[in-house]
Structure formats: structure tokens, C-alpha cells
Design an enzyme around this catalytic site. Structure first.
Site, PDB file in Angstrom:
ATOM      1  N   LEU A   1       0.801  -1.199   0.020  1.00 57.71           N
ATOM      2  CA  LEU A   1      -0.084  -0.061   0.072  1.00 57.71           C
ATOM      3  C   LEU A   1       0.859   1.258  -0.036  1.00 57.71           C
ATOM      4  O   LEU A   1       0.351   2.258  -0.412  1.00 57.71           O
ATOM      5  CB  LEU A   1      -0.928  -0.064   1.120  1.00 57.71           C
ATOM      6  CG  LEU A   1      -2.038  -1.136   1.350  1.00 57.71           C
ATOM      7  CD1 LEU A   1      -2.512  -1.229   2.601  1.00 57.71           C
ATOM      8  CD2 LEU A   1      -2.972  -1.015  -0.044  1.00 57.71           C
TER       9      LEU A   1
ATOM     10  N   HIS B   1       8.677  -3.820   7.300  1.00 61.35           N
ATOM     11  CA  HIS B   1       8.214  -2.419   7.299  1.00 61.35           C
ATOM     12  C   HIS B   1       8.552  -1.983   8.768  1.00 61.35           C
ATOM     13  O   HIS B   1       9.370  -0.753   8.811  1.00 61.35           O
ATOM     14  CB  HIS B   1       6.624  -2.369   7.393  1.00 61.35           C
ATOM     15  CG  HIS B   1       6.153  -2.077   6.228  1.00 61.35           C
ATOM     16  ND1 HIS B   1       6.418  -1.171   5.183  1.00 61.35           N
ATOM     17  CD2 HIS B   1       5.112  -2.978   5.355  1.00 61.35           C
ATOM     18  CE1 HIS B   1       5.802  -1.202   4.014  1.00 61.35           C
ATOM     19  NE2 HIS B   1       4.928  -2.470   4.184  1.00 61.35           N
TER      20      HIS B   1
HETATM   21 NI    NI Z   1       3.785  -3.130   2.596  1.00 61.82          NI
END
Ligand code: NI
Length: 167
Positions: free
Chosen positions: A94, A139
Site C-alpha cells: 500500500l 516495514h
Molecule cells: Ni507493505
């Protein structure tokens, strides 16, 4: 619950390592709710807290089949404690936008952490679950899937976003 803006590459926050959660207080509970809503609304199958600007080690994901959704899973302070095998999987994110690429990952992982009540949990996964766990924990360490692809493929992506930014 609120839908939060999702940070996009090259936002520098995405490169910052997140810090462990020391206490799962109201602020963290709200973050978890907002992340969950933001993930479903996107729509996505996983989200890490720094993607919405919070540098806490928190991930949410839902890899259940559409007819079983929503079945969100929250892991606070997730940590890969075992990994084996190798697999290639086409990933997207995203925070990366309209780009996907094959990434080499571990085929099976075991992740430990806490649930949102603060109870210890352990999740063992393979297939999509293993990919999502590794992608989201990346992340938290300030790493995107585009950091794990070849320089050539990353170059393609860089040119693509430079074009988009000029528009
Ligand atoms: Ni991601």
C-alpha cells in the site's frame, strides 16, 4: 475508529525502524483499531504501524478467504523466531502504489509477539501468511519489498514514480 492516511514511498518515515511497544495502553488500542479499519478500507491484507506514521512495532493483517472476513490478526512486537525454506512471491504494498515484483522470502516462519491484550502469542505460517508476516515485519525495520528486489527492477520502479511525480 478512523481511516488514516497511508504514507507512500519515498516518505522517510517508511525507512525508520520502529520501537517496541512497552505498554499496550489506550493510545496503542486506538492505533490498532485505526490500522485495522485503514487496512480494510484500502483494501489491503496487511499494514504496519509506520505506514500510518506511528513508529510502534505493531502489525495487523487478514489473509483469510473473502467469505471468512473480517478476521484481523494483530501482533504487537512481532519477531521472527524461526524460518526455513525459500519461496518467490509477487508482492505489492500500500506504500509503494502501482508496482509489484517477485521477492525471495522464507517459505515458512514462526513469529512470536503479543496479542492486543498483551498475551504472548506464536504464529506459524507458510504460503501467503508467511509472506505477509515477513513483509510487515520488514516495514517495522524500515524496509520495503522494493529493497529486496534487483537493482534493475528497482530502477524501473524509480523511473515510474519519477514520472508520476512530474505529472
Ligand atoms: Ni507493505
Amino acid at each position: 475508529m478512523a481511516i488514516l492516511p497511508i504514507l507512500k514511498y519515498p516518505d522517510p518515515v517508511l525507512k525508520q525502524p520502529s520501537v517496541p511497544v512497552e505498554e499496550i495502553n489506550d493510545e496503542v488500542q486506538k492505533l490498532i483499531d485505526d490500522m485495522t479499519e485503514t487496512m480494510y478500507q484500502a483494501p489491503g491484507i496487511g499494514l504496519a504501524a509506520n505506514q500510518v506514521g506511528a513508529l510502534h512495532r505493531v502489525i495487523v493483517f487478514d489473509v483469510s478467504p473473502p467469505e471468512e472476513r473480517p478476521k484481523p490478526v494483530v501482533i504487537v512486537n512481532p519477531k521472527i523466531i524461526a524460518a526455513e525454506g525459500e519461496v518467490k512471491y509477487t508482492e505489492a504494498c500500500l506504500s509503494v502504489g502501482d508496482f509489484s515484483s517477485e521477492v525471495r522470502r522464507k517459505a515458512r516462519v514462526t513469529v512470536s509477539g503479543l496479542d492486543r491484550q498483551g498475551h504472548p502469542l506464536e504464529i506459524e505460517g507458510e504460503g501467503l501468511l508467511a509472506i505477509v508476516l515477513q513483509h510487515e515485519i520488514d516495514h517495522l525495520d524500515g524496509r520495503l519489498f522494493i529493497d529486496r528486489i534487483s537493482r534493475l527492477k528497482r530502477g524501473l520502479y524509480m523511473r515510474q514514480i519519477q514520472k508520476q511525480m512530474k505529472k
